[in-house]
Enzyme design. Structure first.
Site, PDB file in Angstrom:
ATOM      1  N   ASP A  66     -10.347  -9.536   4.968  1.00 26.89           N
ATOM      2  CA  ASP A  66      -9.026  -9.354   5.554  1.00 26.89           C
ATOM      3  C   ASP A  66      -9.029  -9.705   7.040  1.00 26.89           C
ATOM      4  OD1 ASP A  66     -10.632  -7.199   6.233  1.00 26.89           O
ATOM      5  OD2 ASP A  66      -9.472  -5.737   5.113  1.00 26.89           O
ATOM      6  N   ASP A 135      -7.187   6.651   2.970  1.00 22.20           N
ATOM      7  CA  ASP A 135      -6.062   6.665   2.031  1.00 22.20           C
ATOM      8  C   ASP A 135      -6.366   5.889   0.749  1.00 22.20           C
ATOM      9  OD1 ASP A 135      -5.979   4.034   2.865  1.00 22.20           O
ATOM     10  OD2 ASP A 135      -3.970   4.134   3.720  1.00 22.20           O
ATOM     11  N   HIS A 137      -7.575   2.720   0.531  1.00 27.26           N
ATOM     12  CA  HIS A 137      -7.438   1.259   0.517  1.00 27.26           C
ATOM     13  C   HIS A 137      -8.801   0.582   0.431  1.00 27.26           C
ATOM     14  CE1 HIS A 137      -7.561   1.495   5.152  1.00 27.26           C
ATOM     15  NE2 HIS A 137      -8.612   0.764   4.829  1.00 27.26           N
ATOM     16  N   GLU A 142      -3.180  -1.314   0.934  1.00 20.45           N
ATOM     17  CA  GLU A 142      -2.769   0.067   1.151  1.00 20.45           C
ATOM     18  C   GLU A 142      -2.066   0.603  -0.091  1.00 20.45           C
ATOM     19  OE1 GLU A 142      -3.863   1.522   3.661  1.00 20.45           O
ATOM     20  OE2 GLU A 142      -3.176   0.752   5.591  1.00 20.45           O
TER      21      GLU A 142
END
Ligand code: F6R
Length: 241
Positions: A66, A135, A137, A142
């Site tokens: 990413d 979270d 990811h 996400e």
């Protein structure tokens, strides 16, 4: 899915380096690289083996997961820059083979497609290193992310921007948008190697391994993959049943 619980983060790095090194020794390899804090100790261990044991990456190419959108080329927190500084500039992988999505591209959708094509042209990723967000990811997929998603633009959650603010002068400097390989893209790698250390990742690891497979819990897509190794320290394993 194989779960390997090691006593400390240093042990996690040694186990992860063993897996990557074993694949690299077997011949030309396409490595999938993650940024963030978690894989840094693994990269240091691989650099050590390159220097001390002659582990050669000369026949490898690599693809980052990413990239932030909008950080200028050469920005120290751009993931293309981070991966070179922390890892690839210290080994013998050809620099031209160190790829990442270009977050400065004028046409980000076209860049996402170019990146997918480049991974495919290289023959696909052999071993994909992954960290995990608090979270849940992976990459920057996400909650919620389609389990079939491809490389695309995503918006970071406030939680992730807060988590990553430690790398920037303030949270206001953390970009809001990113380009990330999709969950479908990541799932095409031959071997997924997820690393997590510390109590802060315990909830996310439990949801990944034992929770329902769902877009709200992106890392749960790993449950559908035939070759996954999750390497965690005892703290990150502490919420597993
Ligand atoms: C980075 C990436 C992210 C990180 C995750 C965990 O390329 O893809 O998914 O792996 O945010 O980051 P750390 O390791 O800093 O806790």
């Amino acid at each position: 899915m194989e779960i390997v619980i090691r006593p400390t983060p240093a042990d996690v790095a040694v186990t992860a380096a063993d897996i990557v090194a074993e694949r690299v020794r077997r011949g030309p390899a396409v490595l999938g690289l993650a940024t963030g804090s978690t894989p840094l100790a693994t990269y240091r261990e691989l650099i050590r083996r390159h220097r001390a044991e002659g582990l050669s990456f000369a026949d490898c190419v690599s693809f980052n997961l990413d990239e932030y959108v909008g950080l200028p080329k050469g920005h120290p927190q751009s993931y293309r820059e981070v991966i070179r500084t922390e890892f690839t500039s210290h080994i013998d992988i050809p620099d031209a083979g160190v790829e990442g999505p270009d977050g400065t591209a004028a046409d980000l959708a076209a860049e996402a497609k170019r990146y997918e094509d480049a991974i495919r042209a290289a023959g696909g990723v052999d071993v994909q290193l992954l960290g995990i967000g608090t979270d849940g990811h992976i990459g920057f997929n996400e909650p919620v992310s389609s389990l079939a998603s491809r490389t695309r633009i995503k918006t970071l959650t406030t939680q992730t921007r807060e988590d990553n603010a430690r790398f920037f002068a303030s949270i206001d400097e953390v970009p809001i948008h990113v380009l990330t390989q999709g969950l479908g893209t990541i799932s095409e790698a031959g071997h997924l190697l997820l690393l997590a250390t510390g109590e802060g990742k315990a909830e996310a690891i439990a949801a990944t391994v034992e929770g329902p497979v769902a877009a709200i819990n992106p890392a749960s897509v790993l449950q559908l993959h035939p070759h996954v190794t999750v390497v965690v320290d005892e703290a990150a394993a502490s919420r597993l049943r």
